[in-house]
Scaffold this active site. Structure first.
Site, PDB file in Angstrom:
ATOM      1  N   ASP A  39      15.587  35.451  29.701  1.00  0.00           N
ATOM      2  CA  ASP A  39      16.761  35.299  28.887  1.00  0.00           C
ATOM      3  C   ASP A  39      16.608  35.443  27.632  1.00  0.00           C
ATOM      4  OD1 ASP A  39      19.935  34.159  29.340  1.00  0.00           O
ATOM      5  OD2 ASP A  39      19.247  34.765  27.513  1.00  0.00           O
ATOM      6  N   THR A  73      29.113  40.912  30.524  1.00  0.00           N
ATOM      7  CA  THR A  73      29.877  42.333  30.372  1.00  0.00           C
ATOM      8  C   THR A  73      31.562  42.025  30.315  1.00  0.00           C
ATOM      9  OG1 THR A  73      30.848  42.448  32.732  1.00  0.00           O
ATOM     10  CG2 THR A  73      28.735  43.660  31.616  1.00  0.00           C
ATOM     11  N   THR A  82      34.936  42.394  27.466  1.00  0.00           N
ATOM     12  CA  THR A  82      35.309  43.218  27.156  1.00  0.00           C
ATOM     13  C   THR A  82      35.130  44.379  25.346  1.00  0.00           C
ATOM     14  OG1 THR A  82      37.555  42.084  27.720  1.00  0.00           O
ATOM     15  CG2 THR A  82      38.053  43.517  26.930  1.00  0.00           C
ATOM     16  N   SER A 120      26.352  41.143  37.507  1.00  0.00           N
ATOM     17  CA  SER A 120      27.513  41.315  36.136  1.00  0.00           C
ATOM     18  C   SER A 120      28.500  42.226  36.800  1.00  0.00           C
ATOM     19  CB  SER A 120      27.046  41.889  35.127  1.00  0.00           C
ATOM     20  OG  SER A 120      25.948  41.491  34.583  1.00  0.00           O
ATOM     21  N   GLU A 140      29.191  39.045  42.145  1.00  0.00           N
ATOM     22  CA  GLU A 140      29.240  37.281  42.640  1.00  0.00           C
ATOM     23  C   GLU A 140      30.106  37.407  42.567  1.00  0.00           C
ATOM     24  OE1 GLU A 140      29.775  35.107  40.500  1.00  0.00           O
ATOM     25  OE2 GLU A 140      30.641  36.773  38.970  1.00  0.00           O
ATOM     26  N   LEU A 181      43.169  37.488  43.244  1.00  0.00           N
ATOM     27  CA  LEU A 181      43.414  36.485  43.215  1.00  0.00           C
ATOM     28  C   LEU A 181      44.390  35.860  41.712  1.00  0.00           C
ATOM     29  CD1 LEU A 181      40.040  35.223  43.578  1.00  0.00           C
ATOM     30  CD2 LEU A 181      41.397  34.485  45.421  1.00  0.00           C
ATOM     31  N   CYS A 189      36.358  35.475  34.231  1.00  0.00           N
ATOM     32  CA  CYS A 189      36.386  37.245  34.803  1.00  0.00           C
ATOM     33  C   CYS A 189      37.671  37.226  35.296  1.00  0.00           C
ATOM     34  CB  CYS A 189      36.113  36.526  35.953  1.00  0.00           C
ATOM     35  SG  CYS A 189      34.368  36.661  36.400  1.00  0.00           S
ATOM     36  N   GLN A 249      41.075  37.849  33.398  1.00  0.00           N
ATOM     37  CA  GLN A 249      41.928  38.880  32.582  1.00  0.00           C
ATOM     38  C   GLN A 249      40.754  40.168  31.859  1.00  0.00           C
ATOM     39  OE1 GLN A 249      42.972  37.126  28.791  1.00  0.00           O
ATOM     40  NE2 GLN A 249      42.449  37.873  27.608  1.00  0.00           N
ATOM     41  N   LYS A 250      39.659  39.184  31.961  1.00  0.00           N
ATOM     42  CA  LYS A 250      38.635  41.010  31.527  1.00  0.00           C
ATOM     43  C   LYS A 250      38.232  41.842  32.984  1.00  0.00           C
ATOM     44  CE  LYS A 250      33.957  40.102  32.050  1.00  0.00           C
ATOM     45  NZ  LYS A 250      32.640  40.410  32.644  1.00  0.00           N
TER      46      LYS A 250
HETATM   47  C1  UDX Z   1      28.214  37.389  33.280  1.00  0.00           C
HETATM   48  C2  UDX Z   1      29.221  38.360  32.870  1.00  0.00           C
HETATM   49  O1  UDX Z   1      29.883  37.960  32.482  1.00  0.00           O
HETATM   50  C3  UDX Z   1      30.336  38.543  34.306  1.00  0.00           C
HETATM   51  O2  UDX Z   1      31.045  40.295  34.316  1.00  0.00           O
HETATM   52  C4  UDX Z   1      28.908  38.741  35.649  1.00  0.00           C
HETATM   53  O3  UDX Z   1      30.095  38.399  36.945  1.00  0.00           O
HETATM   54  C5  UDX Z   1      28.120  37.598  35.712  1.00  0.00           C
HETATM   55  O4  UDX Z   1      27.502  37.840  34.384  1.00  0.00           O
HETATM   56  P1  UDX Z   1      27.987  34.846  33.073  1.00  0.00           P
HETATM   57  O5  UDX Z   1      26.676  34.177  33.994  1.00  0.00           O
HETATM   58  O6  UDX Z   1      28.753  33.751  32.946  1.00  0.00           O
HETATM   59  O7  UDX Z   1      28.190  36.023  33.699  1.00  0.00           O
HETATM   60  O8  UDX Z   1      27.794  35.614  31.501  1.00  0.00           O
HETATM   61  P2  UDX Z   1      26.757  34.008  30.781  1.00  0.00           P
HETATM   62  O9  UDX Z   1      26.785  32.814  30.741  1.00  0.00           O
HETATM   63  O10 UDX Z   1      26.928  34.652  29.171  1.00  0.00           O
HETATM   64  O11 UDX Z   1      25.568  34.583  30.483  1.00  0.00           O
HETATM   65  C6  UDX Z   1      24.584  35.854  30.110  1.00  0.00           C
HETATM   66  C7  UDX Z   1      23.314  35.738  30.102  1.00  0.00           C
HETATM   67  O12 UDX Z   1      22.688  36.586  29.572  1.00  0.00           O
HETATM   68  C8  UDX Z   1      23.536  34.474  28.486  1.00  0.00           C
HETATM   69  O13 UDX Z   1      22.048  33.461  28.809  1.00  0.00           O
HETATM   70  C9  UDX Z   1      22.641  35.535  27.585  1.00  0.00           C
HETATM   71  O14 UDX Z   1      21.742  34.909  26.761  1.00  0.00           O
HETATM   72  C10 UDX Z   1      21.484  37.067  28.408  1.00  0.00           C
HETATM   73  N1  UDX Z   1      21.422  37.778  28.373  1.00  0.00           N
HETATM   74  C11 UDX Z   1      22.849  39.046  26.829  1.00  0.00           C
HETATM   75  C12 UDX Z   1      20.610  38.135  27.986  1.00  0.00           C
HETATM   76  O15 UDX Z   1      19.218  37.358  28.720  1.00  0.00           O
HETATM   77  N2  UDX Z   1      19.899  39.852  27.523  1.00  0.00           N
HETATM   78  C13 UDX Z   1      20.975  40.940  27.100  1.00  0.00           C
HETATM   79  O16 UDX Z   1      20.545  41.857  26.534  1.00  0.00           O
HETATM   80  C14 UDX Z   1      21.956  40.489  26.614  1.00  0.00           C
HETATM   81  C1  UDX Z   2      36.849  33.799  39.647  1.00  0.00           C
HETATM   82  C2  UDX Z   2      36.682  33.950  40.781  1.00  0.00           C
HETATM   83  O1  UDX Z   2      37.156  32.840  42.032  1.00  0.00           O
HETATM   84  C3  UDX Z   2      34.860  34.232  41.486  1.00  0.00           C
HETATM   85  O2  UDX Z   2      35.430  34.922  43.613  1.00  0.00           O
HETATM   86  C4  UDX Z   2      34.600  35.289  40.848  1.00  0.00           C
HETATM   87  O3  UDX Z   2      33.187  35.430  41.485  1.00  0.00           O
HETATM   88  C5  UDX Z   2      34.383  34.562  39.067  1.00  0.00           C
HETATM   89  O4  UDX Z   2      36.065  34.644  38.868  1.00  0.00           O
HETATM   90  P1  UDX Z   2      36.100  31.484  38.216  1.00  0.00           P
HETATM   91  O5  UDX Z   2      36.904  31.884  37.152  1.00  0.00           O
HETATM   92  O6  UDX Z   2      34.994  30.777  38.593  1.00  0.00           O
HETATM   93  O7  UDX Z   2      36.115  32.849  39.738  1.00  0.00           O
HETATM   94  O8  UDX Z   2      36.857  29.822  38.439  1.00  0.00           O
HETATM   95  P2  UDX Z   2      38.700  30.398  39.844  1.00  0.00           P
HETATM   96  O9  UDX Z   2      38.491  28.779  40.143  1.00  0.00           O
HETATM   97  O10 UDX Z   2      39.068  31.490  40.535  1.00  0.00           O
HETATM   98  O11 UDX Z   2      39.837  30.117  38.619  1.00  0.00           O
HETATM   99  C6  UDX Z   2      40.322  30.830  37.645  1.00  0.00           C
HETATM  100  C7  UDX Z   2      41.283  30.312  36.687  1.00  0.00           C
HETATM  101  O12 UDX Z   2      42.556  30.401  37.551  1.00  0.00           O
HETATM  102  C8  UDX Z   2      40.891  28.901  36.464  1.00  0.00           C
HETATM  103  O13 UDX Z   2      41.909  28.411  35.070  1.00  0.00           O
HETATM  104  C9  UDX Z   2      41.732  28.303  37.084  1.00  0.00           C
HETATM  105  O14 UDX Z   2      42.711  26.643  36.763  1.00  0.00           O
HETATM  106  C10 UDX Z   2      42.936  28.707  37.816  1.00  0.00           C
HETATM  107  N1  UDX Z   2      44.072  28.636  38.600  1.00  0.00           N
HETATM  108  C11 UDX Z   2      43.132  29.262  40.099  1.00  0.00           C
HETATM  109  C12 UDX Z   2      45.036  28.365  39.138  1.00  0.00           C
HETATM  110  O15 UDX Z   2      46.136  28.639  38.324  1.00  0.00           O
HETATM  111  N2  UDX Z   2      45.656  28.538  40.329  1.00  0.00           N
HETATM  112  C13 UDX Z   2      45.320  28.245  41.492  1.00  0.00           C
HETATM  113  O16 UDX Z   2      45.731  28.417  42.562  1.00  0.00           O
HETATM  114  C14 UDX Z   2      44.186  28.837  41.663  1.00  0.00           C
END
Ligand code: UDX
Ligand code: UDX
Length: 460
Positions: free
Chosen positions: A42, A99, A101, A138, A168, A234, A283, A285-286
């Site tokens: 990272d 990634t 918005t 991602s 994922e 979902l 995830c 909204q984006k």
């Molecule tokens: C990310 C994306 O947001 C999501 O769309 C995708 O499905 C999975 O990867 P997440 O792991 O939740 O999700 O993101 P985040 O916790 O922000 O981690 C990304 C990491 O990449 C950060 O630790 C950041 O420092 C690192 N990064 C970012 C790099 O190492 N190099 C870069 O150029 C940009």
């Molecule tokens: C989601 C997807 O489920 C996962 O497969 C993908 O890889 C990443 O995005 P995540 O955002 O981590 O996962 O959590 P999720 O359990 O899907 O919940 C998302 C939001 O929906 C939360 O704010 C949760 O509270 C809300 N939610 C979930 C509801 O409001 N009602 C429900 O019945 C279920």
């Protein structure tokens, strides 16, 4: 697509991005594949330091993760800032960078910003001395693999890069279990001989703990789009049930009863039908906005509008929830103190990205409320940063109207509580915290049934 028997030896894996996805995913791969060396890199050295630090302060809070990291870290899991060295020595490289918005340029506010993905691809092209399998972890718009391939093919060493899509599907709060027992693993690759070899190499890794029937292989574009489509479907269920919650409140129907009655039809199913204050997380909204942008790009305006409505209903629900609290107190919250219970976007995570709590709290504050905020896992500085970064009004340091509690012991008089995250510890709050909560107004998202204040004006 049939998997052809072509073997490719993989010994070293690297993942760029040690975030919510990269960290837990690689920790589980390392645990399940002791014969592989797994390095997560990272560009944020603080984050790497934390992954190498004490198990109770890993950068990502996930149930079961400290145990997995502890076992794998002593053996074949490494967290490092040496991006160059890790790329050089790995045969397989996952990209798990964010990634977000886009905030400017074409598609601002909707399309995905691929600058970090492109930066990764440039690093891979620059530091590679041998052929590599490069994997999109991602979430990316459809046909991103093409863009990555273009960048990689500009390398001056005539190397071959195979791009796979392996989205994922893990949800935060259950990430470790989702990785241990996935519904499916999706791998998209090109149909060429070397594409199929690369697909096989990744199938063999997952096959160490996932049965082959659950490993689905497709072409790259189907895989990329399946991820966006899964999240959209979902989220669409949540917006559907949330839209019906508004109708329930007008008609006297009960949304929890409605959810159950609908969900017991096996064709519909019970999951993702819990009415809430609105979905959050990095995830949904984006990805939907990204889908909307894609549809518009291809001239599918009606399809774009259909999916956009899912996000619009989500905003409507957050706004409606806050407005009901304001209405309950006669139209504004001047002189009122509201306890905000929960800041994370869902229970069992310390992640607050796009959390409904951020928007609801802002509206309550703007209506004159003093806020006392408590979340069992989110650090006070994260809450403050969210307020500074995402509220549209400027907040001054030491604002007396915002207090963050590190325990659920609220010092001030509280006129009402807004339960915004379904933490287990809030479930029986009238029982367990009777001294604090007894007789107050509790406004809850109905993600679970907590001991209810039967006031008609409660938001459900
Ligand atoms: C990310 C994306 O947001 C999501 O769309 C995708 O499905 C999975 O990867 P997440 O792991 O939740 O999700 O993101 P985040 O916790 O922000 O981690 C990304 C990491 O990449 C950060 O630790 C950041 O420092 C690192 N990064 C970012 C790099 O190492 N190099 C870069 O150029 C940009
Ligand atoms: C989601 C997807 O489920 C996962 O497969 C993908 O890889 C990443 O995005 P995540 O955002 O981590 O996962 O959590 P999720 O359990 O899907 O919940 C998302 C939001 O929906 C939360 O704010 C949760 O509270 C809300 N939610 C979930 C509801 O409001 N009602 C429900 O019945 C279920």
């Amino acid at each position: 697509m049939a998997i052809k028997k072509n073997k490719m030896k993989v010994k070293n894996i690297c993942c760029i991005g040690a975030g919510y996805v990269g960290g837990p995913t690689m920790a589980v791969i390392a645990l399940k594949c002791p014969h592989l060396n797994v390095t997560v890199v990272d560009n944020n050295s603080e984050r790497i330091k934390a992954w190498n630090g004490p198990l109770d302060s890993l950068p990502v809070y996930e149930p079961g993760l400290p145990e997995v990291v502890s076992k794998a870290r002593s053996r074949n899991l490494f967290f490092s800032s040496d991006i160059k060295g890790s790329i050089e020595k790995s045969e397989m490289i996952f990209m798990a960078v964010n990634t977000p918005t886009k905030t400017e340029g074409d598609g601002a506010g909707m399309g995905a910003d691929l600058r970090y993905i492109e930066a990764c691809a440039k690093d891979i092209a620059k530091y590679s001395n041998s052929n590599k399998i490069v994997i999109e972890k991602s979430t990316v718009p459809i046909r991103t693999a093409e863009k990555i391939k273009e960048i990689l093919d500009q390398n001056e060493k005539a190397l071959n890069f195979e791009i796979l899509s392996n989205p994922e599907f893990l949800a935060e709060g259950t990430a470790v279990n989702d990785m241990f027992n996935p519904d499916r693993v999706l791998i998209g690759g090109s149909e060429t001989k070397s594409g199929q070899k690369a697909v096989n190499a990744l199938v063999e890794i997952y096959a160490n703990w996932v049965s082959k029937e659950k490993i689905l292989t497709t072409n790259v574009w189907s895989s990329e789009l399946s991820k966006l489509a899964s999240n959209a479907m979902l989220a669409q269920r949540i917006s559907s049930i949330n839209s019906l919650s508004a109708l329930c409140e007008k008609t006297g129907a009960n949304i929890d009863e409605l959810s159950k009655a609908i969900g017991m039809d096996h064709r519909i199913g019970l999951y993702f039908l819990k009415a809430s204050v609105g979905f959050g997380g990095s995830c949904f909204q984006k990805d939907i906005l990204n889908l909307v942008y894609l549809c518009k790009y291809y001239g599918l305006d009606e399809v774009a509008e259909y999916w956009h409505q899912v996000v619009k209903i989500n905003n409507y629900q957050k706004n409606r929830f806050a407005q009901k609290i304001i209405d309950h107190f006669g139209g504004d919250l001047k002189g009122k103190t509201i306890g905000i219970l929960g800041w994370a976007f869902k229970a069992n995570t310390n992640d607050t990205r796009e959390s409904a709590a951020i928007d609801v709290a802002e509206k309550l504050y703007n209506s004159g409320a003093t806020l006392e905020i408590y979340d069992p896992m989110v650090k006070p500085e994260t809450i403050i940063n969210d307020i500074k970064d995402y509220w549209s009004i400027k907040i001054y340091e030491n604002d007396k109207k915002i207090k963050i509690n590190q325990t659920p012991n609220f010092a001030e008089k509280i006129d009402g509580f807004a339960v915004l995250t379904e933490w287990e510890e809030f479930k029986n709050l009238q029982l367990d915290l009777s001294k604090v909560f007894d007789g107050r107004n509790i406004f809850e998202r109905s993600l679970y049934s907590i001991g209810k204040n039967t006031n008609d004006n409660d938001c459900k």
